[in-house]
Design an enzyme around this catalytic site. Structure first.
Site, PDB file in Angstrom:
ATOM      1  N   LYS A  23       0.887  -1.218   0.154  1.00  0.00           N
ATOM      2  CA  LYS A  23      -0.084  -0.106   0.220  1.00  0.00           C
ATOM      3  C   LYS A  23       1.091   1.279  -0.024  1.00  0.00           C
ATOM      4  O   LYS A  23       0.602   2.197  -0.872  1.00  0.00           O
ATOM      5  CB  LYS A  23      -0.926  -0.062   1.295  1.00  0.00           C
ATOM      6  CG  LYS A  23      -1.834   1.243   1.454  1.00  0.00           C
ATOM      7  CD  LYS A  23      -3.077   0.896   2.279  1.00  0.00           C
ATOM      8  CE  LYS A  23      -2.877   0.476   3.537  1.00  0.00           C
ATOM      9  NZ  LYS A  23      -2.889   1.726   4.255  1.00  0.00           N
ATOM     10  N   SER A 169       7.450   9.035  12.056  1.00  0.00           N
ATOM     11  CA  SER A 169       6.442   8.970  11.036  1.00  0.00           C
ATOM     12  C   SER A 169       7.113   8.801   9.780  1.00  0.00           C
ATOM     13  O   SER A 169       7.405  10.176   9.211  1.00  0.00           O
ATOM     14  CB  SER A 169       5.386  10.088  11.148  1.00  0.00           C
ATOM     15  OG  SER A 169       4.497  10.022  10.210  1.00  0.00           O
ATOM     16  N   GLN A 171       5.177   9.190   7.209  1.00  0.00           N
ATOM     17  CA  GLN A 171       4.211   9.963   6.613  1.00  0.00           C
ATOM     18  C   GLN A 171       4.693  11.395   6.594  1.00  0.00           C
ATOM     19  O   GLN A 171       4.574  12.096   5.530  1.00  0.00           O
ATOM     20  CB  GLN A 171       2.816   9.887   7.059  1.00  0.00           C
ATOM     21  CG  GLN A 171       2.275   8.498   6.693  1.00  0.00           C
ATOM     22  CD  GLN A 171       1.079   8.328   7.452  1.00  0.00           C
ATOM     23  OE1 GLN A 171       0.237   8.990   8.129  1.00  0.00           O
ATOM     24  NE2 GLN A 171       0.234   6.957   7.249  1.00  0.00           N
ATOM     25  N   ASP A 317       2.449  -1.198  11.749  1.00  0.00           N
ATOM     26  CA  ASP A 317       1.214  -1.614  11.297  1.00  0.00           C
ATOM     27  C   ASP A 317       0.810  -3.111  11.723  1.00  0.00           C
ATOM     28  O   ASP A 317      -0.201  -3.602  11.313  1.00  0.00           O
ATOM     29  CB  ASP A 317       1.186  -1.511   9.891  1.00  0.00           C
ATOM     30  CG  ASP A 317       0.911  -0.170   9.436  1.00  0.00           C
ATOM     31  OD1 ASP A 317       0.766   1.023  10.092  1.00  0.00           O
ATOM     32  OD2 ASP A 317       1.446   0.334   8.195  1.00  0.00           O
ATOM     33  N   LYS A 344      -3.843   5.252  15.078  1.00  0.00           N
ATOM     34  CA  LYS A 344      -4.206   4.927  13.624  1.00  0.00           C
ATOM     35  C   LYS A 344      -5.579   4.824  13.226  1.00  0.00           C
ATOM     36  O   LYS A 344      -6.539   5.463  13.763  1.00  0.00           O
ATOM     37  CB  LYS A 344      -3.733   3.289  13.848  1.00  0.00           C
ATOM     38  CG  LYS A 344      -2.057   3.504  13.991  1.00  0.00           C
ATOM     39  CD  LYS A 344      -1.215   4.037  12.773  1.00  0.00           C
ATOM     40  CE  LYS A 344       0.027   3.998  13.084  1.00  0.00           C
ATOM     41  NZ  LYS A 344       0.835   4.846  12.171  1.00  0.00           N
TER      42      LYS A 344
HETATM   43  C1  S3P Z   1       2.788   4.780   6.321  1.00  0.00           C
HETATM   44  C2  S3P Z   1       3.568   5.036   7.358  1.00  0.00           C
HETATM   45  C3  S3P Z   1       2.880   4.722   8.648  1.00  0.00           C
HETATM   46  C4  S3P Z   1       1.967   3.343   8.673  1.00  0.00           C
HETATM   47  C5  S3P Z   1       1.079   3.788   7.350  1.00  0.00           C
HETATM   48  C6  S3P Z   1       1.702   3.828   6.291  1.00  0.00           C
HETATM   49  C7  S3P Z   1       3.360   5.355   5.003  1.00  0.00           C
HETATM   50  O1  S3P Z   1       2.454   5.695   9.426  1.00  0.00           O
HETATM   51  O2  S3P Z   1       1.497   3.283   9.751  1.00  0.00           O
HETATM   52  O3  S3P Z   1       0.194   2.729   7.506  1.00  0.00           O
HETATM   53  O4  S3P Z   1       2.981   4.780   3.668  1.00  0.00           O
HETATM   54  O5  S3P Z   1       4.081   6.443   5.001  1.00  0.00           O
HETATM   55  P1  S3P Z   1       3.277   6.724  10.241  1.00  0.00           P
HETATM   56  O6  S3P Z   1       4.378   7.158   9.301  1.00  0.00           O
HETATM   57  O7  S3P Z   1       2.471   7.890  10.536  1.00  0.00           O
HETATM   58  O8  S3P Z   1       3.655   6.099  11.542  1.00  0.00           O
END
Ligand code: S3P
Length: 437
Positions: A23, A169, A171, A317, A344
């Site tokens: 994903k 993070s 993200q 995750d 989450k």
């Molecule tokens: C993700 C980063 C993670 C993860 C999420 C996907 C990504 O979140 O939990 O399902 O694709 O960068 P965080 O970076 O906020 O921990």
């Protein structure tokens, strides 16, 4: 329409399976493909609702994307400056990744935009991206409580910053790097705990100069992205349900093919091995800058462990399914330093603790973690609060439950794992769905 799972107790997992595409990598492939010059071909794209929300957002901004067919997709990139103002708010559905990464891209556009999502996404914290992006010169407003919708004012000139992330993070890191593509000067992001590095790897694949040293990633704005071919590996976060299912169900033996095992993501493998799981990686290879492998898992007796805090972000995750492994292990499993799980798709500490307790497992909930005592799993009814990973984790718990399980509100499984029920049933889980209006 709601979907419940009904799980028959017992059974075993066996055979060979290939889980859908990763994903995180699928979101990034669409984003960089859209912003690249020229054509990007993607193989193995996850056609789950989260990724389709990202796809729809780029279409709404004028990017020509051929409808994906069996994971194959072609994007005609518009270049970094080619997006057009969308005619409506962009709906990111259930996806925190889509919303946070898109906020970095949209902060740098010449037009205004708005990001919205479902009721779960509207409860998730956005200050972590909004604050540093605004420090770069962006103009983003949240709703009350620093939650979505996000209103993003276009036409701002961004400036690179040197940012130490207070939360681990990927993200946040990715949002800043994406904004940094448009910023004057250098954008540098430092992480205190390792987070997944798919963005950095893929930016390099698109020909962008990115450097990483001492937990800091740096890039200089003003470059270009060049469209390329991407092969998305199987999602280890999806594979994890089957890994644990086979590890806990007597007589199981299962081969998972072509799974991404990027070391910033593969904490679940080391944690399971430490719990005594019989997990072996075969045919390790690198494709497009990402490590993949075939994973073989057989049933074995598990023991409880204390999870080192510095390994939490490497398996962030996978805790819902690791909690199920812990419930089937001898002794206690202790998790601390995992407060992020509370923000989450649901509060995964509370929802998992409640569900396991409902099934007779002894769980002590703490602010930043849990202690789970392995033992018998009874039958009963579990509420997932609409969290896809909680739903799939409890489905696998049925392999060891004493009586049938009813798992409520499983419709969001399609966000990350379309075809989960069919694949789980083929592998040997006694699962069926019940839909209600
Ligand atoms: C993700 C980063 C993670 C993860 C999420 C996907 C990504 O979140 O939990 O399902 O694709 O960068 P965080 O970076 O906020 O921990």
């Amino acid at each position: 329409m709601t979907t419940d799972y009904l799980i028959e107790p017992g059974g075993r997992l066996f055979g060979r399976i290939r889980v859908p595409g990763d994903k995180s990598i699928s979101h990034r492939a669409l984003m960089l493909g859209a912003l690249g010059d020229g054509v990007t071909h993607i193989e193995g794209l996850l056609q789950g609702q989260d990724v389709l929300a990202t796809l729809a957002a780029f279409r709404a901004m004028g990017v020509d994307i051929v409808e994906p067919q069996a994971g194959h997709l072609t994007i005609s990139g518009v270049g970094l400056d080619g997006l057009r103002r969308p005619g409506h708010p962009l709906d990111m559905g259930n996806s925190g990744t889509a919303m946070r990464l898109m906020s970095g891209i949209l902060a740098a556009q010449p037009f205004d935009s708005e990001l919205v999502g479902d009721s779960s996404l509207h409860k998730r914290p956005m200050r972590r991206v909004v604050e540093p992006l605004n420090a770069m010169g962006a103009c983003i407003k949240t709703a009350d409580g620093d939650c979505p919708p996000l209103s993003i004012k276009g036409g701002q000139r961004l400036q690179g910053i040197d940012y130490v992330m207070p939360v681990a993070s990927a993200q946040v890191k990715s949002a800043l790097l994406l904004a940094g593509l448009y910023a004057d000067g250098v954008t540098a992001v430092t992480e205190l705990a390792t987070t997944r590095d798919h963005t950095e790897r893929m930016l390099k694949g698109f020909g962008y100069d990115v450097s990483t040293a001492d937990h800091t990633v740096r890039l200089q704005g003003g470059g270009r992205l060049t469209g390329c071919d991407i092969q998305v590996p199987g999602d280890l976060s999806s594979a994890a349900f089957f890994l644990v299912g086979a590890a806990i169900a007597p007589a199981s033996t299962l081969q998972l093919e072509g799974v991404g095992v990027n070391p910033t993501r593969s904490g679940v493998l080391t944690l399971l091995q430490r719990m005594g799981a019989d997990v072996e990686l075969h045919h390790r290879r690198e494709i497009g800058g990402e490590m993949i492998a075939d994973i073989h898992v057989r049933h074995s007796r598990l023991r409880g462990i204390t999870i080192p805090e510095d390994e939490v972000s490497l398996a962030i995750d996978e805790f819902p399914i690791l909690f199920v492994a812990a419930a089937c292990a001898d002794g206690d499993t202790v998790l601390r330093g995992a407060g992020e799980l509370r923000v989450k798709e649901s509060d995964r500490i509370a929802v998992m603790a409640m569900g396991l307790q409902q099934l007779g497992v002894t769980v002590q909930e703490m602010a930043d973690g849990v202690t789970i005592r392995g033992g018998q799993i009874n039958g009963g009814v579990v509420d997932t609060q609409g969290d896809h990973r909680v739903a799939m984790a409890f489905a696998m718990a049925g392999l060891r439950s004493q009586a049938p399980l009813t798992i409520g509100a499983c419709e969001n499984v399609d966000t990350s794992f379309p075809g989960f029920v069919e694949m789980a049933a083929t592998a040997g889980l006694g699962i069926r769905t019940v839909h209600a209006a």
